[in-house]
Enzyme design. Structure first.
Site, short mmCIF file in Angstrom:
data_model
loop_
_atom_site.label_atom_id
_atom_site.label_comp_id
_atom_site.label_asym_id
_atom_site.label_seq_id
_atom_site.Cartn_x
_atom_site.Cartn_y
_atom_site.Cartn_z
N GLN A 22 31.94 47.76 -34.53
CA GLN A 22 32.46 49.02 -33.98
C GLN A 22 31.83 50.23 -34.66
O GLN A 22 31.60 51.26 -34.03
CB GLN A 22 33.99 49.07 -34.07
CG GLN A 22 34.58 48.98 -35.47
CD GLN A 22 34.84 47.55 -35.90
OE1 GLN A 22 34.20 46.62 -35.45
NE2 GLN A 22 35.80 47.38 -36.81
N GLU B 171 12.23 37.39 -49.74
CA GLU B 171 12.76 38.74 -49.92
C GLU B 171 12.49 39.20 -51.36
O GLU B 171 11.92 40.27 -51.59
CB GLU B 171 14.27 38.71 -49.63
CG GLU B 171 14.96 40.04 -49.84
CD GLU B 171 16.47 39.91 -49.69
OE1 GLU B 171 17.13 40.96 -49.50
OE2 GLU B 171 17.00 38.79 -49.76
N HIS B 172 12.93 38.41 -52.34
CA HIS B 172 12.70 38.71 -53.76
C HIS B 172 11.80 37.62 -54.35
O HIS B 172 12.02 36.44 -54.11
CB HIS B 172 14.01 38.72 -54.54
CG HIS B 172 15.07 39.60 -53.97
ND1 HIS B 172 16.09 39.12 -53.17
CD2 HIS B 172 15.27 40.94 -54.08
CE1 HIS B 172 16.87 40.13 -52.81
NE2 HIS B 172 16.39 41.24 -53.35
N HIS C 155 -6.59 61.33 -13.84
CA HIS C 155 -7.01 61.61 -15.21
C HIS C 155 -8.39 62.27 -15.21
O HIS C 155 -8.63 63.25 -15.92
CB HIS C 155 -7.07 60.31 -16.02
CG HIS C 155 -5.74 59.79 -16.45
ND1 HIS C 155 -4.76 59.42 -15.56
CD2 HIS C 155 -5.24 59.55 -17.70
CE1 HIS C 155 -3.71 58.98 -16.23
NE2 HIS C 155 -3.97 59.05 -17.54
N GLU D 223 -11.31 53.10 -15.09
CA GLU D 223 -10.00 52.44 -15.13
C GLU D 223 -9.20 52.67 -13.86
O GLU D 223 -8.05 52.24 -13.76
CB GLU D 223 -9.20 52.94 -16.35
CG GLU D 223 -9.78 52.47 -17.68
CD GLU D 223 -8.84 52.70 -18.85
OE1 GLU D 223 -7.86 53.47 -18.69
OE2 GLU D 223 -9.07 52.09 -19.91
N SER E 83 20.38 36.57 -48.12
CA SER E 83 19.49 36.92 -49.22
C SER E 83 18.67 35.71 -49.67
O SER E 83 19.09 34.57 -49.53
CB SER E 83 20.32 37.44 -50.39
OG SER E 83 19.49 37.87 -51.43
N HIS F 204 25.72 35.66 -53.48
CA HIS F 204 25.84 36.61 -52.37
C HIS F 204 26.53 35.98 -51.16
O HIS F 204 27.41 36.58 -50.54
CB HIS F 204 24.46 37.09 -51.92
CG HIS F 204 24.03 38.36 -52.57
ND1 HIS F 204 24.75 39.53 -52.48
CD2 HIS F 204 22.93 38.65 -53.30
CE1 HIS F 204 24.12 40.48 -53.14
NE2 HIS F 204 23.01 39.99 -53.65
N GLN G 241 21.43 35.41 -56.73
CA GLN G 241 21.37 35.53 -55.28
C GLN G 241 22.27 34.52 -54.58
O GLN G 241 22.80 34.78 -53.51
CB GLN G 241 19.93 35.35 -54.79
CG GLN G 241 19.00 36.45 -55.26
CD GLN G 241 19.52 37.84 -54.92
OE1 GLN G 241 19.62 38.21 -53.76
NE2 GLN G 241 19.89 38.61 -55.94
N TYR H 209 24.90 52.12 -43.08
CA TYR H 209 26.03 51.19 -43.12
C TYR H 209 26.15 50.61 -44.52
O TYR H 209 25.17 50.10 -45.07
CB TYR H 209 25.86 50.05 -42.10
CG TYR H 209 27.10 49.18 -42.00
CD1 TYR H 209 28.08 49.46 -41.05
CD2 TYR H 209 27.31 48.11 -42.86
CE1 TYR H 209 29.23 48.70 -40.97
CE2 TYR H 209 28.45 47.34 -42.79
CZ TYR H 209 29.41 47.64 -41.84
OH TYR H 209 30.56 46.88 -41.76
N ASN I 90 27.29 42.03 -42.26
CA ASN I 90 27.52 40.62 -41.91
C ASN I 90 26.88 40.29 -40.55
O ASN I 90 26.18 41.11 -39.95
CB ASN I 90 29.01 40.29 -41.91
CG ASN I 90 29.80 41.09 -40.89
OD1 ASN I 90 29.25 41.66 -39.95
ND2 ASN I 90 31.11 41.14 -41.06
N ASP J 140 17.76 45.41 -57.93
CA ASP J 140 18.93 45.61 -57.06
C ASP J 140 19.64 46.92 -57.34
O ASP J 140 20.16 47.57 -56.43
CB ASP J 140 19.93 44.46 -57.26
CG ASP J 140 19.79 43.39 -56.20
OD1 ASP J 140 18.96 43.55 -55.29
OD2 ASP J 140 20.52 42.39 -56.27
#
Length: 427
Positions: free
Chosen positions: A183, A319-320, A412, A407, A229, A254, A251, A121, A206, A353
């Protein structure tokens, strides 16, 4: 920006974005419609959300070449070099299948197999992110995934952004569908007339994309449920305050919910950075978004020394992470929770990035405590290999049967005893 001088990091408990019930219901409805109505639903939602009447969901090869021809030559060169760097980095991650004879008659091992199909995506609509194409698709291609599908919403002109198509063309991804949002995730998960389903879906998006990925998880694999971010910078008085401010803003622009954090051992330096942030904010085209991020999410945390700064970072698990101190390697050795680590004053976050090679799809919301950036291993699976000879089974069968019977799994035990010479089948 909010100053924290007492070590109180309670803000970390609030950084997860909780989706409202209305958004969750909307996503569930969209997914159900795509499962039921296929391409017709995709076109209806593209008209509703993007204002575009789609003639065709699939992007043609001709359209890809036309799009690439409109991208400035300098940008095409940058895409080409970045793709080369990213591929070279990820090729070092490729794991190998292996087997070994652990003792006479016993062979064990692991078979590494690439996933058959992956959907990537790429956010779009009003934006153009060719970097997301490279970061999402290249490690899948390096892993050996046979089918890589790219989905991205069309822009106002009715087509996916030129830079996105140019990046796809550069790396050899040709199955591209101009559809976005929940979708698109539904189509990748369950298929339509135009889009065959995939085994795994990766890439940022998003809130609705994130909720859709959460909804379809289990029917397909996903990379993560990415949040806004984050950047954390550990800096002392040896750093350039204007550079650090620029990194924080890289950042902040963003998303309104992006979290820029400075951790410093110098209050005077923190004040300098804060003033620089306020000054540079006004120079950004996305000033409204960046301002909301800085003033609502931004933090300046005062630490007593490098050890306390590292402890703060390990709790944040950003994250960073940039380490812009006199000796960044000294603090680096203390860090064990961070998605991507940038060492030294010249290693600005955007280097990672776009260009350096490591992946920019990185765990957020503190998930760097247990998760890793997207990589080749995100697109492979392991199968265990077990081969016992007759002699090995005879030598170990009694132990295996005893274990199984303890067990309470008689079937088995019998499955092993049937193969044992002279064994008495119990029961």
């Amino acid at each position: 920006m909010e100053w924290i001088k007492d070590g109180n990091l309670d803000f970390l408990n609030k950084r997860k974005v909780e989706a409202k019930e209305e958004a969750q219901k909307s996503v569930a409805s969209i997914i159900a419609a795509v499962k039921s109505d296929g391409d017709e639903a995709l076109k209806n939602y593209t008209k509703q959300f993007d204002g575009i009447d789609l003639d065709s969901i699939r992007v043609t090869e001709e359209a890809m070449h036309e799009a690439a021809s409109r991208v400035p030559e300098q940008v095409l060169k940058a895409i080409k070099q970045a793709a080369s760097n990213i591929r070279a980095f990820h090729e070092k991650q490729v794991p190998k299948s292996w087997t070994e004879t652990v003792k006479e008659g016993v062979v064990l091992g692991q078979k590494v197999t690439a996933l058959d199909s992956v959907g990537v995506y790429v956010p779009g609509g009003t934006a153009c992110y060719p970097s997301s194409v490279l970061m999402g698709a290249i490690p899948a291609l390096v892993a050996g995934v046979k089918r890589v599908v790219l989905v991205s919403p069309p822009q106002k002109n009715g087509w996916i952004a030129d830079g996105v198509l140019a990046a796809a063309l550069e790396i050899g991804v040709h199955e591209i569908d101009q559809v976005g949002g929940a979708q698109a995730i539904a189509a990748l998960a369950y298929g339509t007339e135009s889009i065959k389903p995939v085994d795994k879906i990766v890439g940022p998006g998003n809130l609705y994309v994130m909720l859709a990925k959460k909804h379809v998880f289990g029917d397909v694999a996903i990379d993560s449920l990415a949040g806004p971010s984050e950047i954390a910078v550990v800096a002392d008085e040896t750093a350039d305050a204007s550079w650090i401010a620029a990194d924080l803003l890289s950042q902040a622009e963003h998303d309104r919910l992006s979290m820029p954090i400075l951790v410093t051992t110098s209050e005077a330096f923190g004040i300098k950075v804060e003033k620089e942030v306020e000054k540079q904010l006004q120079e950004l085209p996305r000033v409204e978004i960046a301002s909301a991020s800085v003033y609502k999410q931004g933090k300046i945390i005062l630490a007593a020394d490098g050890h306390e700064a590292a402890a703060v970072i390990n709790r944040i698990a950003p994250e960073h992470l940039e380490l812009a101190t006199r000796d960044p390697h000294e603090i680096f050795d203390l860090i064990h929770n961070a998605g991507a680590i940038f060492l030294g004053k010249y290693s600005s976050e955007p280097v990672g990035d776009y260009f350096a090679g490591p992946n920019h799809i990185i765990p957020t919301n503190g998930s760097a405590r247990y998760a890793s950036p997207l990589g080749v291993e995100s697109f492979i699976k392991h199968s265990s290999i077990i081969e016992y000879s007759d002699e090995a089974l005879q030598a170990n069968g009694q132990a295996i049967a005893a274990f199984a019977r303890f067990e309470g799994l008689e079937g088995h035990a019998r499955a092993v005893e049937k193969r044992m010479k002279g064994a008495v089948i119990h029961g």
